[in-house]
Design a protein around this motif. Structure first.
Motif, PDB file in Angstrom:
ATOM      1  N   ARG A 186     -31.880 -52.088  -9.152  1.00 38.28           N
ATOM      2  CA  ARG A 186     -32.592 -51.671  -7.454  1.00 38.28           C
ATOM      3  C   ARG A 186     -33.634 -51.345  -7.620  1.00 38.28           C
ATOM      4  O   ARG A 186     -35.150 -52.831  -7.075  1.00 38.28           O
ATOM      5  CB  ARG A 186     -31.354 -51.125  -6.657  1.00 38.28           C
ATOM      6  CG  ARG A 186     -32.670 -50.494  -5.261  1.00 38.28           C
ATOM      7  CD  ARG A 186     -31.755 -49.508  -4.752  1.00 38.28           C
ATOM      8  NE  ARG A 186     -32.299 -49.789  -3.350  1.00 38.28           N
ATOM      9  CZ  ARG A 186     -33.250 -48.698  -2.838  1.00 38.28           C
ATOM     10  NH1 ARG A 186     -33.431 -48.584  -3.031  1.00 38.28           N
ATOM     11  NH2 ARG A 186     -33.083 -49.592  -1.561  1.00 38.28           N
ATOM     12  N   PRO A 215     -25.736 -49.495  -3.870  1.00 39.79           N
ATOM     13  CA  PRO A 215     -27.014 -50.257  -2.705  1.00 39.79           C
ATOM     14  C   PRO A 215     -26.757 -52.555  -3.134  1.00 39.79           C
ATOM     15  O   PRO A 215     -26.186 -52.521  -4.706  1.00 39.79           O
ATOM     16  CB  PRO A 215     -27.970 -49.993  -3.389  1.00 39.79           C
ATOM     17  CG  PRO A 215     -28.122 -48.715  -3.924  1.00 39.79           C
ATOM     18  CD  PRO A 215     -26.777 -48.764  -4.670  1.00 39.79           C
ATOM     19  N   GLU A 261     -30.749 -57.306   0.004  1.00 31.79           N
ATOM     20  CA  GLU A 261     -31.809 -56.278   0.485  1.00 31.79           C
ATOM     21  C   GLU A 261     -33.053 -57.428  -0.330  1.00 31.79           C
ATOM     22  O   GLU A 261     -34.346 -57.546   0.215  1.00 31.79           O
ATOM     23  CB  GLU A 261     -31.907 -54.665  -0.426  1.00 31.79           C
ATOM     24  CG  GLU A 261     -30.927 -53.210  -0.291  1.00 31.79           C
ATOM     25  CD  GLU A 261     -31.348 -52.673  -1.196  1.00 31.79           C
ATOM     26  OE1 GLU A 261     -32.760 -52.198  -0.618  1.00 31.79           O
ATOM     27  OE2 GLU A 261     -30.154 -52.251  -1.723  1.00 31.79           O
ATOM     28  N   GLU A 306     -33.866 -59.354   3.065  1.00 28.25           N
ATOM     29  CA  GLU A 306     -34.079 -58.080   3.788  1.00 28.25           C
ATOM     30  C   GLU A 306     -35.782 -58.673   3.211  1.00 28.25           C
ATOM     31  O   GLU A 306     -36.357 -58.812   4.977  1.00 28.25           O
ATOM     32  CB  GLU A 306     -34.158 -57.307   4.144  1.00 28.25           C
ATOM     33  CG  GLU A 306     -31.989 -57.317   4.074  1.00 28.25           C
ATOM     34  CD  GLU A 306     -31.973 -57.656   5.982  1.00 28.25           C
ATOM     35  OE1 GLU A 306     -33.131 -57.922   6.127  1.00 28.25           O
ATOM     36  OE2 GLU A 306     -30.720 -57.966   6.267  1.00 28.25           O
TER      37      GLU A 306
END
Length: 396
Positions: free
Chosen positions: A252, A300, A305, A308
């Motif tokens: 990530r 996560p 993400e 986003e």
């Protein structure tokens, strides 16, 4: 196909022998054109014996055959490996002092350069400008690998693995478009591992083959490629910068750090949905009775993400997700596409002998706001090219 293999005067010249073997054993006719300096590392008899053709570095040999013009005119591909800083400079400035640089000026086929030099030379502004000039003219310049150089030095400048250079060249010979030239792409590959203790982990079967195929084909289509590799035991794809990670948290961080500068992010890695709630500092010992249950917590959602991040105008233009499913493949894929907010979702079925660790794959590329693209079973490079076809159309 007729291939010209240019070899310039670097210590990595010996590796070009392996590249020559790969071309000839796959049925290509290869003419080796070394520089004078290259012949100080590997002699003319070696190149002639391996290629089956006479070898010269001079325009004055066999003048009646006009080699300085005819070799380039008749080629389907010219690949220079290794390409030294000197040869890159002469090619960028159109100099023609030997047979190789004359060949580069007369060739109207695709040209691939595989640079190899010391890190300081590769990073020098003059070399960077020459590389940019060659790329602007349509040549493919593969970024060098990072590793051990001459002596004790280590850094970017190592010639990529000859087998990986060969794979890029095969994609070029098959006529793939240069529709990703100037684009930056980030690709995650492999499978994350979530440690239980220093010995054990929770993981998956992903080998990274599909992610590396995506990297290899993107490089052949002109992209600047970064691969975030999770536990992949494969040679680095030629032309790609490889960032090695282990866990989902590490993946990530690496992906989100690279994403703002990227045009495309492809999440091909098999990312663990869960991790142990507690990571033990020492090996868990076997005791009498039943073992304690391992509590899990959610990892996560990196793909979400990325969506986003794009909504803040800092994310990539195109986001591609992957979905490995065991049943209700298309239904689950469509639901994931809508939920994650990505542009494309590559859906494939996994199971014994399917997808993970195999050289071939079949997939359906689901397209937000468009028709799905079915990719029949074939080499993973074919799946990769199908993905890049759709990505390139959206970038255009």
């Amino acid at each position: 196909m007729k291939v010209v293999l240019g070899v310039s005067g670097g210590i990595a010249a010996y590796k070009a022998c392996e590249l020559l073997r790969l071309f000839t054993e796959s049925g290509h006719e290869v003419r080796v054109v070394p520089t004078r300096e290259a012949l100080r590392f590997v002699g003319e008899p070696t190149w002639a014996a391996l290629s089956g053709h006479p070898v010269s570095s001079e325009v004055w040999d066999d003048v009646h055959e006009v080699p300085h013009v005819r070799i380039g005119q008749g080629a389907d591909l010219v690949v220079v490996a290794p390409a030294t800083a000197d040869v890159l400079a002469r090619a960028a400035h159109g100099l023609a002092g030997d047979l190789l640089t004359n060949t580069l000026l007369t060739a109207r086929c695709p040209v691939v350069f595989a640079p190899a030099m010391h890190t300081e030379m590769w990073q020098h502004p003059a070399t960077r400008a020459n590389v940019e000039t060659l790329r602007e003219r349509g040549s493919i310049v593969i970024d060098p690998a990072v590793g051990r150089l001459t002596g004790a030095d280590t850094g970017p400048g190592r010639l990529p693995d000859p087998a990986e250079i060969f794979q890029v060249c095969l994609r070029v010979l098959r006529g793939r478009p240069r529709d990703l030239a100037g684009r930056k792409v980030v690709i995650s590959a492999g499978g994350t591992r979530e440690p239980i203790d220093p010995v054990r982990y929770i993981g998956n079967r992903s080998s990274g083959l599909q992610g590396y195929a995506l990297a290899r084909t993107a490089a052949a289509r002109g992209a600047e490629v970064t691969v975030v590799a999770a536990n992949v035991a494969l040679p680095d794809p030629a032309g790609a910068t490889v960032v090695r990670v282990e866990s989902t948290a590490e993946l990530r961080d690496a992906v989100l750090a690279a994403a703002p500068a990227a045009d495309v992010v492809v999440m091909a890695a098999a990312v663990a949905d869960f991790r142990p709630a507690v990571r033990h500092d020492s090996k868990i010992k076997k005791t009498d009775g039943e073992p304690e249950a391992i509590a899990l917590v959610k990892n996560p959602d990196v793909l979400a993400e990325l969506g986003e991040l794009r909504r803040t105008a800092l994310g990539p233009e195109v986001i591609v997700g992957f979905a490995a499913e065991t049943d209700d493949v298309l239904a689950n894929g469509q639901a994931k596409l809508a939920r994650k907010g990505c542009d494309l979702l590559v859906v494939n079925q996994v199971g014994p002998g399917l997808a993970f660790g195999t050289p071939d794959n079949a997939a359906v590329v689901l397209v937000a706001g468009g028709e799905p693209v079915e990719v029949p079973r074939g080499p993973k490079e074919d799946v990769a090219d199908a993905v890049w076809d759709v990505v390139a159309s959206r970038l255009a």
